[in-house]
Design an enzyme around this catalytic site. Structure first.
Site, PDB file in Angstrom:
ATOM      1  N   LYS A 109       0.819  -1.215   0.000  1.00 47.76           N
ATOM      2  CA  LYS A 109       0.000   0.000   0.000  1.00 47.76           C
ATOM      3  C   LYS A 109       0.849   1.259   0.000  1.00 47.76           C
ATOM      4  CE  LYS A 109      -4.464  -1.638   1.308  1.00 47.76           C
ATOM      5  NZ  LYS A 109      -5.539  -1.709   2.279  1.00 47.76           N
ATOM      6  N   ARG A 133      -3.713  -9.714   4.840  1.00 45.75           N
ATOM      7  CA  ARG A 133      -4.023  -9.804   3.400  1.00 45.75           C
ATOM      8  C   ARG A 133      -2.748  -9.437   2.658  1.00 45.75           C
ATOM      9  NH1 ARG A 133      -6.128  -6.587  -0.667  1.00 45.75           N
ATOM     10  NH2 ARG A 133      -7.654  -7.622  -2.006  1.00 45.75           N
TER      11      ARG A 133
END
Ligand code: 9MG
Length: 260
Positions: A203, A237
């Site tokens: 991210k 995740r």
């Protein structure tokens, strides 16, 4: 939880699995690499992503889900749409991963009508505007309160607490400072007793801290996953499943925990 994005415009893999055959190969890869859960999604939620119709989302994910449910892995569908939830649960998916926390009309009822698990994620705003100017007076308190309210809404609809996981939603309407604070104090969410899912892999916050482009965030993502588990996450995740599993096995060996 290994990520399988069946989208042409994913921020993290540039659409590598847009073709169902590539996505099915990716399912096999994440199983081989040691994922306990495979998360299959057909909508990109990155800021500015093109909208996808329900029919297109179903076309993307259903062939991949129908393959995955025959494999020895827990299958999660990454969706917010009730029609996708219903179709996926009909063919045997085990979990719904909704970054809108079942906020779309009919989504709570669709999960309640099934027996599947659900992950409720916090997001401030919508994918189109969430990064415009995120603001909180107390990011951890506000995220925790939002998730508690969504868990209560699920409870009222008959979704047992045992079926619910929660997720602070790293990057979903948060600045770097908000994301770091949420990771530092993840134990506050873990103290609810609900399983906490953390999605940090590749991210923007990893890029902001390391100065790395999206394809170079492996080490930063693995470090963040380890920290998340140390602070109470029980599902992470991840795009880079093998490296993440290795790191969590080391952590489990040292701390006596279990990475699954
Ligand atoms: C689908 N998706 C993308 N990022 C995510 C995150 O951080 N958490 C969850 N639960 N899903 C995510």
């Amino acid at each position: 939880m290994g990520v399988v994005n069946v989208t042409p415009d994913s921020f993290s893999d540039g659409g590598a699995c847009a073709d169902p055959r590539a996505a099915i190969a990716r399912v096999e890869q994440v199983i081989e690499e040691g994922a306990a859960i495979v998360d299959i999604g057909g909508e990109s939620t990155r800021p500015g992503a093109a909208a996808v119709s329900p029919a297109e989302e179903l076309d993307r994910v259903m062939p991949v889900i129908e393959h995955a449910v025959r494999r020895p892995v827990v299958v999660s569908v990454d969706t917010s749409r009730p029609e996708v939830i219903r179709a996926a649960t009909r063919v045997g998916v085990h979990m719904v991963n909704d970054v809108r926390a079942l906020g779309l009309p009919g989504a709570v009822a669709a999960v309640a009508a099934s027996q599947v698990a659900v992950c409720l994620t916090h997001m401030q705003g919508s994918p189109a505007d969430m990064q415009d100017d995120p603001h909180y007076d107390d990011v951890v308190g506000e995220v925790a309160a939002f998730l508690a309210a969504r868990v209560a809404a699920c409870g009222r609809a008959g979704i047992a607490r045992e079926r619910i996981a929660i997720d602070p939603g790293f990057g979903f309407g948060k600045t770097l400072a908000h994301n770091v604070e949420l990771l530092r104090r993840l134990d506050v969410l873990a103290a609810t007793g609900l399983p906490v899912l953390a999605g940090l892999s590749r991210k923007r916050m990893i890029g902001a801290i390391t100065g790395r482009a999206v394809g170079e965030r492996l080490a930063g993502s693995v470090a963040a996953a380890v920290i998340a588990v140390q602070r109470g996450a029980c599902i992470v995740r991840a795009h880079d499943v093998a490296a993440t599993v290795d790191a969590l096995r080391i952590l489990a060996a040292v701390d006596g925990g279990d990475e699954r």
